[in-house]
Design an enzyme around this catalytic site. Structure first.
Site, PDB file in Angstrom:
ATOM      1  N   LYS A 142       0.860  -1.189   0.000  1.00 23.02           N
ATOM      2  CA  LYS A 142       0.000   0.000   0.000  1.00 23.02           C
ATOM      3  C   LYS A 142       0.890   1.230   0.000  1.00 23.02           C
ATOM      4  O   LYS A 142       1.451   1.606   1.025  1.00 23.02           O
ATOM      5  CB  LYS A 142      -0.909   0.049   1.230  1.00 23.02           C
ATOM      6  N   GLU A 178       9.405   1.314  11.299  1.00 20.66           N
ATOM      7  CA  GLU A 178      10.330   2.443  11.348  1.00 20.66           C
ATOM      8  C   GLU A 178       9.485   3.706  11.351  1.00 20.66           C
ATOM      9  O   GLU A 178       8.662   3.911  10.456  1.00 20.66           O
ATOM     10  CB  GLU A 178      11.309   2.412  10.175  1.00 20.66           C
ATOM     11  N   GLU A 206       8.299  15.829  16.761  1.00 19.84           N
ATOM     12  CA  GLU A 206       8.724  15.810  15.361  1.00 19.84           C
ATOM     13  C   GLU A 206       7.927  16.845  14.570  1.00 19.84           C
ATOM     14  O   GLU A 206       6.690  16.857  14.615  1.00 19.84           O
ATOM     15  CB  GLU A 206       8.508  14.425  14.754  1.00 19.84           C
ATOM     16  N   CYS A 258      12.551  11.388   8.019  1.00 15.03           N
ATOM     17  CA  CYS A 258      12.537  10.927   9.408  1.00 15.03           C
ATOM     18  C   CYS A 258      13.908  11.063  10.047  1.00 15.03           C
ATOM     19  O   CYS A 258      14.018  11.116  11.272  1.00 15.03           O
ATOM     20  CB  CYS A 258      12.053   9.483   9.487  1.00 15.03           C
TER      21      CYS A 258
END
Length: 479
Positions: free
Chosen positions: A175, A250, A380, A284
């Site tokens: 996906k 992750e 973040e 990231c």
């Protein structure tokens, strides 16, 4: 006219059974539709999983060198189409041409790497304590794996999940992220042209709440690999592990670069700017905190502001210094964090405003006088926003660097080798760099984080990826 794209299920390009679609648009010119895709649901995903299950035995029994040949041939096709793929990536995700071209090349390299590794797959032979026993191990595929991939590296991350999964003989349902799925379709085309059997790879587009949840929870899926936010990743983990699936996550990062008192402030600013502002901060592993010794703090702040101010913006195809955010919501999130930081008392040294032009553009932002307890230093941001935090010594620098819930990437800029060695030992991160930016990875070594950046189960890339997609069987053969 926008491309009309389809799902790839059981070797056929097919629409969703609902007939509904969604559009991708160019982040630099949001009124321009790039392509339409099927808005798939659970039923479409189940059909793809069934196709993978039906194909898994044939693909499993395909000799590993033949699987490798298909991967290498697909890599060669991607290489021939590198410019076309680069342009598609720019138009859907917004990266600059240089950034997108580098990412496409990485995907090509990954296919060639795992294509070569496939020929060496096997087990080990051990000496038995009995005279008449052959003792050895074999590594076997898990069966059907589900891959859920993000928009920020829309071809590299799918490639480093997909290539080892296929190399080891697993059938796959992937996906891709709805913001930039086009390059995953092109990988599927390359594999199809290379002779991948029908059903060994299936691509289903649509929302995570339908497609992703079905992949994570379906009983016929043996393993799930996910890259994305920590919040979504934890949900995927809970769903997938409820019935014993193998899971690899992750997730987010709040990556520091420690700037030692021995560092050259100008060199440190070059390193930090590349890590903080490259790919519009949408990585990231992006540098979001510069933890700087007070002796070089003022010089560093001046230098990093100069780097931020020198960046030009524009459409990625024109190859500027910085492209747009991928979407309006990502831009708004970055602007919100700029407001939050100012409200907390951090000093905005430069930038932080949306550009007065078409597209999701924002100035890179540099904040000084940041305290480690501020949200800007803890959460973040996923945009080109840098928090500069002053410290009085290396002990404090390490404490501040580790004072977050994440632990993905970290770097130190220092001329003191003792400091560098200590940093490697004490930093809480899965990727550690010395005198380098936090971003950028080699494909043949493990990648992953600690704490809330990872499930801390299996690593990606290199031989570690082969470990995730296989299970070992030990054989005692009496002759």
């Amino acid at each position: 006219m926008p491309d009309q794209r389809l799902n790839y299920v059981d070797g056929e390009w097919t629409d969703s059974h609902t007939g509904e679609t969604f559009e991708t648009t160019d982040p630099a010119t949001p009124g321009e539709v790039v392509a339409t895709y099927p808005q798939s649901d659970a039923e479409d995903t189940e059909r793809a999983i069934e196709a993978a299950r039906d194909a898994s035995e044939e693909w499993r029994e395909t000799p590993a060198p033949e699987r490798g040949r298909i991967l290498r041939q697909a890599g060669a096709t991607l290489e021939r189409r590198r410019d076309e793929l680069t342009e598609l990536l720019v138009r859907e995700e917004g990266k600059t041409r240089t950034e997108a071209g580098g990412e496409v090349q990485r995907a090509i390299d990954i296919f060639h790497y795992y294509g070569a590794k496939a020929s060496d797959l096997g087990g080990t032979v051990k000496s038995s304590s009995a005279r008449d026993v052959n003792l050895y191990t074999t590594n076997e595929p898990l069966g059907v794996v589900g891959l859920i991939t993000p928009w920020n590296y829309p071809i590299a991350i799918p490639a480093w999940k997909l290539a080892p999964a296929l190399a080891t003989g697993n059938a796959v349902v992937i996906k891709p992220a709805t913001l930039a799925p086009g390059v995953v379709h092109e990988m599927a085309r390359a594999l199809e042209e290379a002779g991948l059997p029908a059903g060994a790879l299936n691509v289903v587009t649509g929302p995570g709440s339908a497609v992703g949840d079905t992949l994570a929870g379906h009983e016929a899926v043996d393993a799930v690999s996910f890259t994305g936010s920590t919040a979504v990743g934890n949900t995927v983990y809970d769903t997938a592990t409820a019935d014993g699936k193998r899971v690899q996550l992750e997730m987010g990062g709040k990556n520091p670069t420690v700037v030692s008192r021995t560092a050259d402030p100008e060199e440190a600013a070059d390193i930090v700017a590349a890590g903080a502002f490259g790919v519009t901060g949408q990585a990231c592993t992006a540098t979001s905190r510069a933890v700087v010794h007070e002796d070089v703090y003022d010089e560093f702040v001046d230098a990093i502001v100069d780097r931020a101010a020198s960046i030009d913006h524009g459409h990625g195809l024109d190859d500027p210094g910085m492209g747009p955010h991928v979407s309006e919501s990502e831009l708004e999130s970055t602007l919100e964090y700029v407001d939050v930081a100012q409200g907390e008392g951090a000093t905005l040294e430069y930038g932080g405003s949306a550009l007065d032009r078409e597209g999701h553009f924002v100035e890179p932002a540099v904040f000084s006088d940041v305290d480690s307890e501020m949200r800007l230093a803890q959460e973040e941001v996923f945009g080109p926003v840098l928090a500069v935090i002053p410290v009085s010594d290396f002990d404090e620098a390490l404490a501040v660097a580790n004072d977050v819930d994440y632990g993905l990437a970290a770097s130190v800029v220092t001329d003191d080798h003792t400091e560098a060695n200590r940093f490697v030992r004490e930093i809480e991160a899965g990727v550690v760099k010395i005198n380098q930016k936090t971003t950028g990875l080699e494909l043949h070594v493990p990648f992953g984080g600690v704490k809330d950046s990872s499930s801390e189960t299996y690593r990606e890339q290199g031989d570690a990826a082969l470990d995730f997609y296989t299970i070992s069987k030990t054989v005692y053969d009496t002759y």
